[in-house]
Scaffold this active site. Structure first.
Site, PDB file in Angstrom:
ATOM      1  N   ALA A 260      65.203 -56.639  60.148  1.00 43.62           N
ATOM      2  CA  ALA A 260      64.928 -57.867  60.895  1.00 43.62           C
ATOM      3  C   ALA A 260      66.137 -58.557  61.516  1.00 43.62           C
ATOM      4  O   ALA A 260      65.964 -59.334  62.465  1.00 43.62           O
ATOM      5  CB  ALA A 260      64.218 -58.855  59.980  1.00 43.62           C
ATOM      6  N   GLY A 263      67.138 -61.441  63.596  1.00 45.09           N
ATOM      7  CA  GLY A 263      65.932 -62.259  63.514  1.00 45.09           C
ATOM      8  C   GLY A 263      65.316 -62.628  64.853  1.00 45.09           C
ATOM      9  O   GLY A 263      64.477 -63.521  64.912  1.00 45.09           O
ATOM     10  N   LYS A 265      63.148 -60.968  66.674  1.00 49.81           N
ATOM     11  CA  LYS A 265      61.700 -60.722  66.705  1.00 49.81           C
ATOM     12  C   LYS A 265      60.989 -61.488  65.589  1.00 49.81           C
ATOM     13  O   LYS A 265      59.833 -61.872  65.745  1.00 49.81           O
ATOM     14  CB  LYS A 265      61.419 -59.215  66.643  1.00 49.81           C
ATOM     15  CG  LYS A 265      62.008 -58.509  67.860  1.00 49.81           C
ATOM     16  CD  LYS A 265      61.767 -57.037  67.875  1.00 49.81           C
ATOM     17  CE  LYS A 265      62.552 -56.383  68.993  1.00 49.81           C
ATOM     18  NZ  LYS A 265      64.027 -56.354  68.755  1.00 49.81           N
ATOM     19  N   GLU A 281      65.977 -57.158  55.449  1.00 52.94           N
ATOM     20  CA  GLU A 281      67.217 -56.688  56.071  1.00 52.94           C
ATOM     21  C   GLU A 281      68.124 -56.147  54.975  1.00 52.94           C
ATOM     22  O   GLU A 281      68.316 -56.798  53.954  1.00 52.94           O
ATOM     23  CB  GLU A 281      67.884 -57.855  56.832  1.00 52.94           C
ATOM     24  CG  GLU A 281      69.298 -57.617  57.293  1.00 52.94           C
ATOM     25  CD  GLU A 281      69.462 -56.403  58.226  1.00 52.94           C
ATOM     26  OE1 GLU A 281      68.667 -56.248  59.173  1.00 52.94           O
ATOM     27  OE2 GLU A 281      70.396 -55.609  57.983  1.00 52.94           O
ATOM     28  N   ASP A 307      66.370 -52.580  51.023  1.00 50.67           N
ATOM     29  CA  ASP A 307      66.283 -51.371  51.843  1.00 50.67           C
ATOM     30  C   ASP A 307      64.812 -51.070  52.161  1.00 50.67           C
ATOM     31  O   ASP A 307      64.014 -50.818  51.255  1.00 50.67           O
ATOM     32  CB  ASP A 307      66.925 -50.223  51.038  1.00 50.67           C
ATOM     33  CG  ASP A 307      66.953 -48.917  51.801  1.00 50.67           C
ATOM     34  OD1 ASP A 307      66.203 -48.782  52.804  1.00 50.67           O
ATOM     35  OD2 ASP A 307      67.719 -48.022  51.413  1.00 50.67           O
ATOM     36  N   CYS A 379      65.617 -49.556  70.373  1.00 54.72           N
ATOM     37  CA  CYS A 379      66.191 -49.848  71.689  1.00 54.72           C
ATOM     38  C   CYS A 379      66.956 -48.605  72.154  1.00 54.72           C
ATOM     39  O   CYS A 379      68.148 -48.661  72.424  1.00 54.72           O
ATOM     40  CB  CYS A 379      67.072 -51.090  71.664  1.00 54.72           C
ATOM     41  SG  CYS A 379      68.354 -51.073  70.410  1.00 54.72           S
TER      42      CYS A 379
HETATM   43  C1  LIG Z   1      67.803 -52.989  65.766  1.00 54.99           C
HETATM   44  S1  LIG Z   1      68.407 -54.027  64.552  1.00 54.99           S
HETATM   45  C2  LIG Z   1      67.097 -55.173  64.364  1.00 54.99           C
HETATM   46  C3  LIG Z   1      67.031 -56.267  65.382  1.00 54.99           C
HETATM   47  C4  LIG Z   1      66.015 -57.326  65.013  1.00 54.99           C
HETATM   48  N1  LIG Z   1      64.701 -56.768  64.801  1.00 54.99           N
HETATM   49  C5  LIG Z   1      65.920 -58.415  66.064  1.00 54.99           C
HETATM   50  O1  LIG Z   1      64.990 -58.422  66.873  1.00 54.99           O
HETATM   51  O2  LIG Z   1      66.769 -59.305  66.051  1.00 54.99           O
HETATM   52  C6  LIG Z   1      68.215 -53.044  63.131  1.00 54.99           C
HETATM   53  C7  LIG Z   1      68.541 -53.747  61.827  1.00 54.99           C
HETATM   54  O3  LIG Z   1      68.105 -52.917  60.761  1.00 54.99           O
HETATM   55  C8  LIG Z   1      68.962 -53.064  59.670  1.00 54.99           C
HETATM   56  N2  LIG Z   1      68.714 -51.907  58.785  1.00 54.99           N
HETATM   57  C9  LIG Z   1      69.212 -50.655  58.900  1.00 54.99           C
HETATM   58  N3  LIG Z   1      68.723 -49.865  57.932  1.00 54.99           N
HETATM   59  C10 LIG Z   1      67.885 -50.626  57.185  1.00 54.99           C
HETATM   60  C11 LIG Z   1      67.090 -50.395  56.041  1.00 54.99           C
HETATM   61  N4  LIG Z   1      67.056 -49.191  55.462  1.00 54.99           N
HETATM   62  N5  LIG Z   1      66.368 -51.418  55.530  1.00 54.99           N
HETATM   63  C12 LIG Z   1      66.396 -52.641  56.107  1.00 54.99           C
HETATM   64  N6  LIG Z   1      67.154 -52.932  57.176  1.00 54.99           N
HETATM   65  C13 LIG Z   1      67.879 -51.938  57.731  1.00 54.99           C
HETATM   66  C14 LIG Z   1      70.317 -53.134  60.311  1.00 54.99           C
HETATM   67  O4  LIG Z   1      71.265 -53.724  59.444  1.00 54.99           O
HETATM   68  C15 LIG Z   1      70.013 -53.990  61.549  1.00 54.99           C
HETATM   69  O5  LIG Z   1      70.221 -55.348  61.269  1.00 54.99           O
END
Ligand SMILES: C[S@@+](CC[C@H](N)C(=O)[O-])C[C@H]1O[C@@H](n2cnc3c(N)ncnc32)[C@H](O)[C@@H]1O
Length: 441
Positions: A260, A263, A265, A281, A307, A379
């Site tokens: 997330a 944040g 979305k 997150e 996770d 993305c």
């Molecule tokens: C593409 S970004 C998300 C952007 C967010 N959805 C937004 O709209 O602002 C991906 C996020 O996933 C987190 N992430 C990566 N692997 C993860 C996992 N296994 N569990 C939870 N979060 C994870 C990363 O730290 C990063 O903050």
């Protein structure tokens, strides 16, 4: 007497820019490297570094012609910075002579490049004398022409034979600054006059999307501090309505925003729905940003640091109506906003990230209640992180069906057929969306 405000000398800015370029070559993200620059230099260095990354392929090709033996890393980075900024008069922030003089000054004034200052001077003077011939000689090198690594160009060309050139050109342009209106605090009719008062041009794209005529510092965007608006690309604004619209189960819904931070979305979901939103997150520092962004918008997600691929460590066994999985990816769709990304990624990252996406997707699917939905997005422009992932998921999960979904949102796209169709859209980042529904048993 009060100190007069002075712009830092260009040679200092070039030194700092070269350090940032070197950090990204060493695997750091551009954002982190720029944040580490001293405050006085930061905004200037950010502008220079962005221009360097958009021209680094050309600079590296020129450097290879000028230096028969590759200089040590710090000198090579400084040489590339000077060449990236000076090779094209139409884009150069200063005239080529000034850039060359200041780059040599930068080399002389720091320990790590001092010994190469004379060599750099010779290379850059030759560049000034033979610029047109040298630039013409780099024209047959795809990295120089497209300013992306060769593996990236090859991959895009193979996956999108009709669109790869348009996509690479789009990736080198500047992105618009796009706002999302918080419908709990404002609406287009109330907000556009605020922009006008601030002498900013707002282009009204939809009920919640307003594009600014020019980018400005976020603190100066009217109503930003008051939570009326957020900065979010139009393609990213597709997520929340796509997940929510037409979902007919009784409210309040239980929603999981997996992956997330920061944040963007999460905020959009809570602006649109009166729902329980759990924002998950894995990175504790990034998770704090979810909270502060939500606070500014007057919203209250439940932020959990854990996770997503290990639900046994955080899930309370209550199913979710809706899950948004904005999975970690190469970010190949947002390179115009983060021009460092193409130089940071390695060819092997695509498959590694696709494996992580698959793992998270499989782990979260059992958490969706029958009749509920999961929206998978990245993305990325690469098929393995989008269409390929969605097709494999459908093949492996017979209780999943694909609802109408945009598929790949490609800047400058044309329509192509497929299980998850590509989408023809205009000026926004590259994204992929697939909305799955779990068949009710
Ligand atoms: C593409 S970004 C998300 C952007 C967010 N959805 C937004 O709209 O602002 C991906 C996020 O996933 C987190 N992430 C990566 N692997 C993860 C996992 N296994 N569990 C939870 N979060 C994870 C990363 O730290 C990063 O903050």
């Amino acid at each position: 007497m009060p100190e007069l405000h002075k712009t830092p000398a260009l040679w200092r800015q070039l030194q700092a820019t070269a350090r940032v370029v070197l950090a990204v070559r060493g695997g750091a993200s551009g954002t982190v490297a720029i944040d580490a620059v001293e405050a006085e230099l930061r905004s200037g260095v950010q502008a220079l570094a962005f221009q360097v990354w958009r021209n680094l392929g050309r600079a590296q090709a020129l450097c290879a012609l000028l230096a028969s033996k590759k200089p040590p890393p710090a000198a090579d980075a400084l040489l590339c910075v000077a060449l990236a900024l000076a090779w094209d008069d139409a884009q150069a922030p200063y005239d080529a002579f000034t850039l060359v003089n200041q780059a040599v000054e930068a080399a002389k004034r720091q320990q790590e490049t001092k010994a190469q200052a004379n060599f750099m001077n010779a290379c850059l003077r030759r560049f000034l004398r033979e610029k047109d011939t040298l630039v013409a000689a780099t024209q047959k090198d795809p990295e120089a022409v497209w300013n992306h690594p060769a593996w990236w160009i090859t991959r895009l060309k193979a996956e999108r034979p009709a669109q790869w050139m348009a996509l690479l050109s789009a990736a080198n342009r500047h992105a618009p600054m796009t706002l999302r209106l918080n419908r709990r605090r404002t609406c287009v009719d109330d907000y556009l006059p605020l922009l006008e008062q601030a002498q900013l041009r707002g282009i009204h794209r939809s009920a919640q999307i307003v594009e600014l005529g020019q980018a400005v510092p976020v603190q100066t965007v009217p109503g930003f501090a008051q939570g009326m608006v957020s900065v979010q690309d139009a393609a990213a604004q597709v997520a929340a309505p796509l997940l929510l619209d037409g979902y007919a189960a009784p409210q309040p819904w239980r929603i999981l925003d997996a992956c997330a931070a920061p944040g963007g979305k999460t905020g959009h979901l809570l602006e649109l729905a009166d729902a329980e939103v759990i924002a998950l997150e894995v990175d504790a520092r990034r998770a704090q940003r979810i909270q502060s962004n939500a606070q500014r918008l007057g919203l209250t997600p439940q932020v959990v640091t854990a996770d997503a691929s290990r639900p046994d460590s955080w899930w309370d066994a209550k199913p979710f109506d809706l899950v948004l999985l904005d999975a970690p990816c190469t970010a190949s769709g947002i390179v115009r906003r983060h021009p460092d990304i193409r130089w940071l990624r390695r060819a092997s990252d695509v498959d590694q990230l696709a494996a992580i996406q698959k793992r998270i997707l499989q782990a979260l699917w059992p958490l969706v209640r029958p009749g509920g939905r999961l929206l998978y997005c990245t993305c990325s422009l690469f098929v393995a992180e989008g269409q390929g992932q969605a097709q494999a998921f459908l093949a492996n999960n017979t209780d999943a069906q694909l609802l109408p979904s945009p598929g790949h949102l490609l800047p400058q796209s044309e329509v192509t057929a497929g299980v998850v169709p590509d989408n023809p859209l205009g000026d926004h980042d590259g994204f992929f969306y697939a909305l799955f529904e779990k068949r009710a048993v």
